[in-house]
Design a protein around this motif. Structure first.
Motif, mmCIF file in Angstrom:
data_model
loop_
_atom_site.group_PDB
_atom_site.id
_atom_site.type_symbol
_atom_site.label_atom_id
_atom_site.label_comp_id
_atom_site.label_asym_id
_atom_site.label_seq_id
_atom_site.Cartn_x
_atom_site.Cartn_y
_atom_site.Cartn_z
ATOM 1 N N GLU A 93 0.843 -1.202 0.000
ATOM 2 C CA GLU A 93 0.000 0.000 0.000
ATOM 3 C C GLU A 93 0.871 1.242 0.000
ATOM 4 N N ARG A 94 0.237 2.370 -0.269
ATOM 5 C CA ARG A 94 1.000 3.614 -0.291
ATOM 6 C C ARG A 94 0.791 4.429 0.978
ATOM 7 N N VAL A 95 1.865 5.105 1.394
ATOM 8 C CA VAL A 95 1.795 6.030 2.523
ATOM 9 C C VAL A 95 2.442 7.326 2.050
ATOM 10 N N ALA A 96 1.680 8.427 2.117
ATOM 11 C CA ALA A 96 2.237 9.708 1.661
ATOM 12 C C ALA A 96 2.997 10.381 2.805
ATOM 13 N N ILE A 97 4.017 11.151 2.459
ATOM 14 C CA ILE A 97 4.756 11.930 3.463
ATOM 15 C C ILE A 97 4.666 13.395 3.053
ATOM 16 N N TYR A 98 3.991 14.155 3.913
ATOM 17 C CA TYR A 98 3.679 15.550 3.609
ATOM 18 C C TYR A 98 4.145 16.368 4.813
ATOM 19 N N ALA A 99 5.450 16.582 4.879
ATOM 20 C CA ALA A 99 6.030 17.215 6.067
ATOM 21 C C ALA A 99 7.369 17.839 5.692
ATOM 22 N N ALA A 100 7.792 18.793 6.517
ATOM 23 C CA ALA A 100 9.088 19.438 6.291
ATOM 24 C C ALA A 100 10.219 18.472 6.654
ATOM 25 N N ASN A 101 11.411 18.720 6.128
ATOM 26 C CA ASN A 101 12.585 17.896 6.469
ATOM 27 C C ASN A 101 12.776 17.815 7.985
ATOM 28 N N SER A 102 13.036 16.629 8.486
ATOM 29 C CA SER A 102 13.379 16.460 9.899
ATOM 30 C C SER A 102 13.836 15.014 10.097
ATOM 31 N N ASN A 131 5.899 17.619 -1.721
ATOM 32 C CA ASN A 131 6.579 18.873 -1.408
ATOM 33 C C ASN A 131 5.814 19.544 -0.260
ATOM 34 N N PRO A 132 6.487 19.826 0.874
ATOM 35 C CA PRO A 132 5.747 20.417 2.002
ATOM 36 C C PRO A 132 5.209 21.813 1.693
ATOM 37 N N ASP A 133 5.714 22.435 0.633
ATOM 38 C CA ASP A 133 5.206 23.770 0.273
ATOM 39 C C ASP A 133 3.899 23.712 -0.504
ATOM 40 N N PRO A 177 -3.192 7.163 -0.917
ATOM 41 C CA PRO A 177 -2.440 6.532 0.175
ATOM 42 C C PRO A 177 -3.363 6.038 1.293
ATOM 43 N N ALA A 178 -2.922 4.956 1.976
ATOM 44 C CA ALA A 178 -3.682 4.426 3.108
ATOM 45 C C ALA A 178 -3.579 5.373 4.308
ATOM 46 N N ARG A 179 -2.446 6.065 4.425
ATOM 47 C CA ARG A 179 -2.203 7.028 5.507
ATOM 48 C C ARG A 179 -1.345 8.161 4.951
ATOM 49 N N VAL A 180 -1.443 9.331 5.624
ATOM 50 C CA VAL A 180 -0.575 10.452 5.263
ATOM 51 C C VAL A 180 0.224 10.824 6.505
ATOM 52 N N ILE A 181 1.533 10.703 6.425
ATOM 53 C CA ILE A 181 2.394 11.148 7.525
ATOM 54 C C ILE A 181 2.582 12.649 7.323
ATOM 55 N N ALA A 182 2.106 13.457 8.276
ATOM 56 C CA ALA A 182 2.088 14.905 8.032
ATOM 57 C C ALA A 182 2.427 15.673 9.298
ATOM 58 N N ASP A 183 2.804 16.928 9.096
ATOM 59 C CA ASP A 183 3.080 17.801 10.239
ATOM 60 C C ASP A 183 2.198 19.052 10.158
ATOM 61 N N GLU A 223 -6.615 9.874 6.123
ATOM 62 C CA GLU A 223 -6.236 9.532 7.500
ATOM 63 C C GLU A 223 -4.798 9.953 7.735
ATOM 64 N N VAL A 224 -4.571 10.687 8.822
ATOM 65 C CA VAL A 224 -3.248 11.260 9.068
ATOM 66 C C VAL A 224 -2.543 10.553 10.216
ATOM 67 N N VAL A 225 -1.228 10.400 10.069
ATOM 68 C CA VAL A 225 -0.368 9.973 11.175
ATOM 69 C C VAL A 225 0.585 11.157 11.421
ATOM 70 N N PRO A 226 0.535 11.778 12.604
ATOM 71 C CA PRO A 226 1.423 12.929 12.828
ATOM 72 C C PRO A 226 2.892 12.499 12.790
ATOM 73 N N VAL A 227 3.719 13.264 12.083
ATOM 74 C CA VAL A 227 5.116 12.859 11.907
ATOM 75 C C VAL A 227 5.868 12.826 13.244
#
Ligand code: AMP
Length: 479
Positions: free
Chosen positions: A62-71, A92-94, A109-115, A128-132
């Protein structure tokens, strides 16, 4: 018998990312601010996050998106996704809501890792979001059963023309990319990369992060400012990767704050053309010529000036091991190798257009291979200006105008015109050190270029619109 190019390409692709990137060991591998992670810690964390992602319902494949600034958390989330056998969607976080919506609806995506605010955008769009900074953790699952052809990540093209398309890169693509980078720049476990590039892009991800993990060395993550970069380079950094606009700012800073950086092993530059004037300035201020390299999301970063041997301004050098480069119709650069993708995400029509029957990627860039075998990039086919029936490549005109003392930066584009079809127009950021006179600049071009290539108009601008990788967005100049 020496290996053929195809055999090298196949060898460099072998394996899977979670196995190769997460090798155990007690040494520090990533630092950011005061936070230091060892290889063992990174491996354990990625395993536990993979367990946590499984528990919240992310299945392998499955896919998981990452929508967050570098860290560092970004890196942990990403490695957790790979370790879970899932496919990471880079964002791109912008991106604003409309841009994020296109990517999320396209990649489902099944989940979005986001900040922060990005988590809110993703939730509002119904994902559905998973906080980074609060990634779920549980017991590590067994290593996923994948191979070099399994999907690893979807990277959306920068979309300087048209809507971003998702380039699906497999484990083998990334392994060939990272291993190639180790070889061409002699990257070893003694190196420390000063990493200031966006992690969602191939440059920061496939070269910067994966190269570090494969090399056995370490990386320091910093947000880009000349001060941060110089500080890290004078405190143990041995390598720096940047885009031309970063080198421009670095040079400006070094002119005001001269610093000896001659101990740095290598400076690599790419993702947009490095103007020869900036190449010279870098050579003087950094104490060595930067190594310019060329690449594209769908095909990998696969051509570079030599580590040993002359680095030529205005040329991007030789193919990586296992990579073949040739020139096709209309002067188009064609690439083949282990780094070259197999398809866009759920877009067979675009895939068919992008690949030739014999497996070469059509890059959309116009290039020329010199007698010494080095490649030079002349510009994008789509940016070709057709004026009075003649073809003009903006980069050729820019290269001439960049030599004028009144020009700090310049982008050339075709502005629709009844008389010419398109009118060659120069958008100039003045240097401030010499007066910018339209007629005089046009006359300067006429002394160096055929008349049809010379700008008909010069427009002064405060800055050039660029995307996150420092590429000029010509479509935004021609409104
Ligand atoms: P991306 O897929 O975002 O990495 O963008 C790839 C495009 O960036 C290429 O197709 C080129 O047009 C441009 N590019 C990358 N590196 C260079 C370089 N060294 N010189 C000129 N153009 C470059």
């Amino acid at each position: 018998m020496p290996e053929s190019t195809d055999e090298v390409a196949r060898r460099l692709r072998e394996g899977t990312l979670a196995q190769e990137l997460l090798k155990p060991g007690p040494r520090a591998v990533l630092t950011s601010g005061d936070c230091v992670l060892t290889r063992d810690e990174l491996r354990d964390e990625a395993g536990r996050i993979a367990g946590g992602l499984r528990d919240v319902g992310v299945a392998p494949g499955e896919r998981v998106a990452i929508y967050a600034a570098n860290s560092l958390d970004w890196v942990l989330g990403y490695l957790g996704v790979l370790r879970a056998g899932a496919c990471a969607v880079m964002m791109n976080p912008d991106y604003h809501s409309a841009e994020a919506e296109h990517i999320l609806r396209d990649s489902t995506p099944a989940r979005v890792i986001a900040d922060g605010p990005r988590a809110q955008i993703a939730r509002t769009l119904g994902f559905e979001v998973v906080p980074v900074d609060a990634l779920p953790r549980a017991e590590a699952p067994p290593m996923p059963d994948l191979d070099a052809d399994s999907p690893a990540a979807i990277l959306y093209t920068s979309g300087t023309t048209g809507r971003p398309k998702g380039a699906l890169l497999d484990h083998g693509n990334f392994l060939a990319q990272g291993r190639g980078a180790l070889e061409v720049w002699r990257w070893t476990s003694d190196d420390t990369l000063v990493h200031a590039l966006p992690l969602f892009h191939l440059h920061g991800l496939g070269m910067g992060l994966h190269g570090t993990l494969l090399s056995g060395g370490k990386a320091v993550l910093v947000s880009f400012t000349p001060e941060h970069v110089v500080h890290e380079l004078t405190h143990g950094g041995t390598m720096f990767f940047g885009v031309p606009s970063m080198y421009q700012r670095l040079c400006e800073w070094l002119e005001a704050n001269p610093t000896d950086l001659s101990h740095v092993r290598v400076f690599v530059c790419g993702s947009a053309p490095l103007p020869p004037t900036l190449f010279e300035r870098c050579s003087r201020l950094l104490g060595q010529a930067p190594v310019e390299r060329y690449g594209i999301t769908e095909g990998g970063i696969v051509v570079t000036n030599p580590y040993d041997g002359p680095r030529q301004p205005g040329r991007v050098g030789y193919p990586f091991p296992g990579v073949e480069v040739k020139i096709g119709e209309q002067g188009e650069v064609l690439l083949k190798g282990g780094q070259v993708f197999k398809s866009y995400w759920e877009n067979p029509a675009a895939t068919k257009e992008a690949l030739t029957a014999d497996g070469f990627l059509r890059t959309g860039d116009v290039g020329e291979i010199g007698e010494d075998g080095t490649l030079a990039i002349r510009g994008r086919i789509k940016e070709l200006i057709i004026t009075g029936g003649f073809n003009v490549y903006p980069r050729e005109v820019e290269l001439v105008l960049e030599d004028h003392p009144a020009v700090h930066e310049v982008a050339v584009a075709g502005v629709p015109s009844e008389k010419w079809g398109e009118e060659v127009t120069a958008f100039v950021v003045p240097s401030g050190t010499a007066p910018l006179d339209e007629k005089e600049l046009i006359a300067f071009a006429h002394e160096r270029l055929a008349a049809y290539k010379c700008p008909k108009r010069v427009v002064k601008v405060d800055s050039l619109p660029r995307n996150a990788m420092g590429k000029v967005q010509r479509s935004r100049l021609v409104k």
